[in-house]
Design a protein around this motif. Sequence first.
Motif, PDB file in Angstrom:
ATOM      1  N   GLN A  67      -1.339  10.077   6.429  1.00 24.00           N
ATOM      2  CA  GLN A  67      -1.503   8.203   5.640  1.00 24.00           C
ATOM      3  C   GLN A  67      -1.159   6.750   6.372  1.00 24.00           C
ATOM      4  O   GLN A  67      -1.357   6.123   6.867  1.00 24.00           O
ATOM      5  CB  GLN A  67      -0.703   8.905   4.519  1.00 24.00           C
ATOM      6  CG  GLN A  67      -0.666   9.702   3.590  1.00 24.00           C
ATOM      7  CD  GLN A  67      -1.396   9.476   2.401  1.00 24.00           C
ATOM      8  OE1 GLN A  67      -1.900   7.941   2.711  1.00 24.00           O
ATOM      9  NE2 GLN A  67      -1.894   9.687   1.662  1.00 24.00           N
ATOM     10  N   ALA A  99      -5.180   2.178   9.793  1.00 23.31           N
ATOM     11  CA  ALA A  99      -6.131   1.119   9.812  1.00 23.31           C
ATOM     12  C   ALA A  99      -6.827  -0.010   9.045  1.00 23.31           C
ATOM     13  O   ALA A  99      -7.776  -0.941   9.624  1.00 23.31           O
ATOM     14  CB  ALA A  99      -6.975   2.232   9.292  1.00 23.31           C
ATOM     15  N   ARG A 100      -5.917   0.060   7.434  1.00 16.43           N
ATOM     16  CA  ARG A 100      -6.066  -0.978   6.649  1.00 16.43           C
ATOM     17  C   ARG A 100      -5.917  -1.859   7.128  1.00 16.43           C
ATOM     18  O   ARG A 100      -5.731  -3.036   6.308  1.00 16.43           O
ATOM     19  CB  ARG A 100      -5.086  -0.391   5.632  1.00 16.43           C
ATOM     20  CG  ARG A 100      -6.157   0.449   4.886  1.00 16.43           C
ATOM     21  CD  ARG A 100      -6.793   0.285   3.546  1.00 16.43           C
ATOM     22  NE  ARG A 100      -7.733   0.720   2.632  1.00 16.43           N
ATOM     23  CZ  ARG A 100      -8.715   0.249   2.620  1.00 16.43           C
ATOM     24  NH1 ARG A 100      -9.253  -1.175   2.711  1.00 16.43           N
ATOM     25  NH2 ARG A 100      -9.844   0.224   1.715  1.00 16.43           N
ATOM     26  N   GLY A 101      -4.992  -2.447   8.648  1.00 15.52           N
ATOM     27  CA  GLY A 101      -4.163  -3.612   8.686  1.00 15.52           C
ATOM     28  C   GLY A 101      -2.466  -3.663   8.575  1.00 15.52           C
ATOM     29  O   GLY A 101      -2.930  -4.900   8.284  1.00 15.52           O
ATOM     30  N   ARG A 158       1.692  -0.487  18.188  1.00 14.97           N
ATOM     31  CA  ARG A 158       0.329  -2.061  17.235  1.00 14.97           C
ATOM     32  C   ARG A 158       1.687  -3.130  17.358  1.00 14.97           C
ATOM     33  O   ARG A 158       0.803  -3.196  16.888  1.00 14.97           O
ATOM     34  CB  ARG A 158       0.419  -1.143  16.276  1.00 14.97           C
ATOM     35  CG  ARG A 158      -0.554  -0.148  16.579  1.00 14.97           C
ATOM     36  CD  ARG A 158      -2.079   0.512  16.020  1.00 14.97           C
ATOM     37  NE  ARG A 158      -2.911   1.580  16.021  1.00 14.97           N
ATOM     38  CZ  ARG A 158      -4.029   1.426  15.522  1.00 14.97           C
ATOM     39  NH1 ARG A 158      -4.386   0.392  14.873  1.00 14.97           N
ATOM     40  NH2 ARG A 158      -4.888   2.204  15.450  1.00 14.97           N
ATOM     41  N   LEU A 200       1.220  -0.859   0.116  1.00 19.82           N
ATOM     42  CA  LEU A 200       0.130   0.049   0.018  1.00 19.82           C
ATOM     43  C   LEU A 200       0.716   1.285   0.209  1.00 19.82           C
ATOM     44  O   LEU A 200       1.730   1.450   0.993  1.00 19.82           O
ATOM     45  CB  LEU A 200      -0.825   0.064   1.461  1.00 19.82           C
ATOM     46  CG  LEU A 200      -1.922  -0.236   1.281  1.00 19.82           C
ATOM     47  CD1 LEU A 200      -2.730  -1.034   0.685  1.00 19.82           C
ATOM     48  CD2 LEU A 200      -3.254  -0.774   2.415  1.00 19.82           C
ATOM     49  N   ILE A 201       0.791   2.065  -1.203  1.00 21.29           N
ATOM     50  CA  ILE A 201       1.577   3.426  -1.071  1.00 21.29           C
ATOM     51  C   ILE A 201       0.473   4.192  -0.613  1.00 21.29           C
ATOM     52  O   ILE A 201       0.172   4.893  -0.225  1.00 21.29           O
ATOM     53  CB  ILE A 201       1.798   3.559  -2.381  1.00 21.29           C
ATOM     54  CG1 ILE A 201       2.680   2.952  -3.055  1.00 21.29           C
ATOM     55  CG2 ILE A 201       2.716   5.066  -2.451  1.00 21.29           C
ATOM     56  CD1 ILE A 201       3.650   2.531  -4.259  1.00 21.29           C
ATOM     57  N   GLY A 202       1.737   5.633   0.441  1.00 15.40           N
ATOM     58  CA  GLY A 202       1.191   6.559   0.623  1.00 15.40           C
ATOM     59  C   GLY A 202       2.210   7.495   0.446  1.00 15.40           C
ATOM     60  O   GLY A 202       3.354   7.799   0.778  1.00 15.40           O
ATOM     61  N   CYS A 203       1.557   8.518   0.090  1.00 12.91           N
ATOM     62  CA  CYS A 203       2.397   9.703  -0.373  1.00 12.91           C
ATOM     63  C   CYS A 203       1.955  10.845   0.793  1.00 12.91           C
ATOM     64  O   CYS A 203       1.435  11.640   0.942  1.00 12.91           O
ATOM     65  CB  CYS A 203       2.896  10.495  -2.410  1.00 12.91           C
ATOM     66  SG  CYS A 203       2.913   8.950  -2.916  1.00 12.91           S
ATOM     67  N   ARG A 218      -2.156   6.696   9.555  1.00 10.64           N
ATOM     68  CA  ARG A 218      -2.825   6.324  10.206  1.00 10.64           C
ATOM     69  C   ARG A 218      -3.220   5.244   9.122  1.00 10.64           C
ATOM     70  O   ARG A 218      -4.456   4.390   9.888  1.00 10.64           O
ATOM     71  CB  ARG A 218      -3.851   7.263  10.612  1.00 10.64           C
ATOM     72  CG  ARG A 218      -3.024   7.842  12.323  1.00 10.64           C
ATOM     73  CD  ARG A 218      -4.136   8.703  12.759  1.00 10.64           C
ATOM     74  NE  ARG A 218      -3.267   9.800  13.490  1.00 10.64           N
ATOM     75  CZ  ARG A 218      -2.939   9.483  14.881  1.00 10.64           C
ATOM     76  NH1 ARG A 218      -3.884   7.709  15.426  1.00 10.64           N
ATOM     77  NH2 ARG A 218      -2.616  10.365  16.417  1.00 10.64           N
ATOM     78  N   ARG A 268       4.370   1.434  16.785  1.00  6.12           N
ATOM     79  CA  ARG A 268       5.401   1.060  17.964  1.00  6.12           C
ATOM     80  C   ARG A 268       4.434   0.054  19.132  1.00  6.12           C
ATOM     81  O   ARG A 268       4.193  -1.632  19.214  1.00  6.12           O
ATOM     82  CB  ARG A 268       6.128   0.806  18.779  1.00  6.12           C
ATOM     83  CG  ARG A 268       7.715   1.612  18.219  1.00  6.12           C
ATOM     84  CD  ARG A 268       9.015   1.414  19.285  1.00  6.12           C
ATOM     85  NE  ARG A 268      10.044   2.740  18.386  1.00  6.12           N
ATOM     86  CZ  ARG A 268      10.148   3.156  18.843  1.00  6.12           C
ATOM     87  NH1 ARG A 268       9.208   4.336  19.416  1.00  6.12           N
ATOM     88  NH2 ARG A 268      10.809   3.982  18.598  1.00  6.12           N
TER      89      ARG A 268
END
Lengths: 354, 354
Positions: A119, A125-127, A149, A105-108, A121, A147
């Motif tokens: 991003q 949330a997506r696991g 989590r 999964l990419i976040g910018c 978070r 950490r």
Amino acid sequence: MARGSKERNKAAAPRALDVAAAAGVSTATVSRAFNTPEKVAPEIRDKILKIAADLGWMPHPAGAALASRRTWLVGVLIPTLDHDVFASQVGALQARLAEAGITVLIGCSNYDSAQAEAQLRAMLARGVEALAIVGEAQREGVFDMIRARRVPYVVMYSYRDSAEHPFAGFDNAGAFRSVARHLLDLGHRDFGLIHQPAGDNDRVQARLDGLRGALAENGIALRPQHVHEGAPSLLFGRQGLKAIMETSEPRPTAIVCGNDTLAMGALIEARALGIKVPDELSITGFDDVAMAAHMEPPLTTMRVDNAEIGRRAADYLRACLEDGAPDDPQPVEFHLMLRKSTAAPRSRPVLPDK
Amino acid sequence: MARGSKERNKAAAPRALDVAAAAGVSTATVSRAFNTPEKVAPEIRDKILKIAADLGWMPHPAGAALASRRTWLVGVLIPTLDHDVFASQVGALQARLAEAGITVLIGCSNYDSAQAEAQLRAMLARGVEALAIVGEAQREGVFDMIRARRVPYVVMYSYRDSAEHPFAGFDNAGAFRSVARHLLDLGHRDFGLIHQPAGDNDRVQARLDGLRGALAENGIALRPQHVHEGAPSLLFGRQGLKAIMETSEPRPTAIVCGNDTLAMGALIEARALGIKVPDELSITGFDDVAMAAHMEPPLTTMRVDNAEIGRRAADYLRACLEDGAPDDPQPVEFHLMLRKSTAAPRSRPVLPDK
DNA sequence: GCCTGATATGTAAGCGCTTACATGCAGATT
DNA sequence: AATCTGCATGTAAGCGCTTACATATCAGGC
């Protein structure tokens, strides 16, 4: 050719139960045939696999994730995809994780720490089961959140020999130190610097520290009027060089640039100003983009294998998910590509009369 | 600072039930507070939201996906992230879909249709609700597979006025037609072509068709010895130009390149060969990368807004997921950037004596 | 004062899968 | 022959959430 029907997934998708019924086994065996094939009799396994293929069935990831508490998802957070450096890292990371059946999964963040946190978070949330994050300059509490989590992570691109985080990158300070030493060895004593914004960016800060440190060892400091910070664009490289060259004497005989784009801009501007590179002025870049070797003159710059950074990050995270606690990744090496934009200073750059 | 603990997620994550208990409501109300807040009394809603924040709870996506049959996942398949063009498209697509709470899954085919199919299958297995795919030259059956699952999709980068697929792109053939006409208008009659591999790549094929078509209208054909197909690299641009210039007379007076990288290579080689651009030879690029305007001479090239392509693809897919059957996206415009690498042919290029 | 309808909340049945545990069976061991 | 062992498979209990439906409450209309 019928496309765009209003109702999605109208025909109910097949489920494990359908496959099980067709194969005359229970859903447990179907699940095993896919997840632990060695525990199923070969004959039955092949039958199940064939029926599943015929029916077009594959385990539904939500059901699987829920039951197994595994998502096979890893998040990677980068500043932007618009920069080769990060695109290469992500590309290699993704390819390597795909081998293990892990989806990326990419976040910018767009170089914005608030967006970065948002991003992160969202990924949590997506696991996502692990994270690769470019740069360690994140908002306070961000790493604690990760950490808390128990999600393993690695800091990409940066590298420090520190226990604080695992790093997959290279020594930015050391790389710039070698650029500085190369120029010092050639005999340069007056330096200019054109660099990208350093706030919130530990890599750039480390580079500047490395440069300033190496110069300081020789009793040299950068004059503020010879330092320009701005957008990492060709245009800013040109403007920066022009501004430096328009300052009063003594002008620098070497210009260190924060990346190749800036350096190429500086090279172009030098030609426009009639300044001879490298006779009157040495210019260095950083990254060794494809164009660098083909500039006139070819650009002396630092090469780092960004794909390797992505691979090491991927390997480290895979090991975290499998073994638990692997050794931190080794730093990636860097190589000074000595080309024709640097030389011993012969004469001071002179601006032609206007 | 404790990192790398063997057991992941040791402390059980909070669940909806915990939040519900703390707020003195049922899990249904907790769910509603997050998904349909207008159906919950403001006072209770705020209380639930606050407790969730305190507990660090967010709906678990696997549970949500399973129950609601929505994954909020969209897949995008591109050849590679190593090319600005695709990186920009993906970046903009991702930003646009993120606004709607949709996460993007990226797959890279490395220009290989087998890998493309595998990536597509993996995305479908992950439960993507829609797909954006670069190029329509996919393996047989791939689009049928997607349609069979009733997953809406859009073909990016390509554009044809056809009912077969929805396209978010621009008219590649038309764009090359205008390049050709520009050169024809200047008076050129002998052309060379340096381009990237066309097999499996409908964009490149369309571009070549556009070029050949415009030339044919004027009774002109490309001589095979003036056409070079190879890697889209600076180096191949240089080699291609050299090979063309070393053919016997008549040499072309204009070289059309498949992209800016090739064109920049050609420009560099022309200088190395002592050929004057544009007086003796015109050269055109495609993409208008940042460097193009700063070449010596500045490169005449075609600009396409790739971020806009990503945005239109995103908007189309969002509309598919919300409304059902929106109109196909409009093609993105292209703009010929007239700079200094093209001019009327004054004289034939001459190679200096060896 | 009774009924109606709207609104807010609770109840409970899954969503599709995995996996601990139970079962049954064949061959090995004594 | 009785017992044990190991393997292949089945049974069934969830994983954490959403949502159709049921229920409760209350305002207003007659």
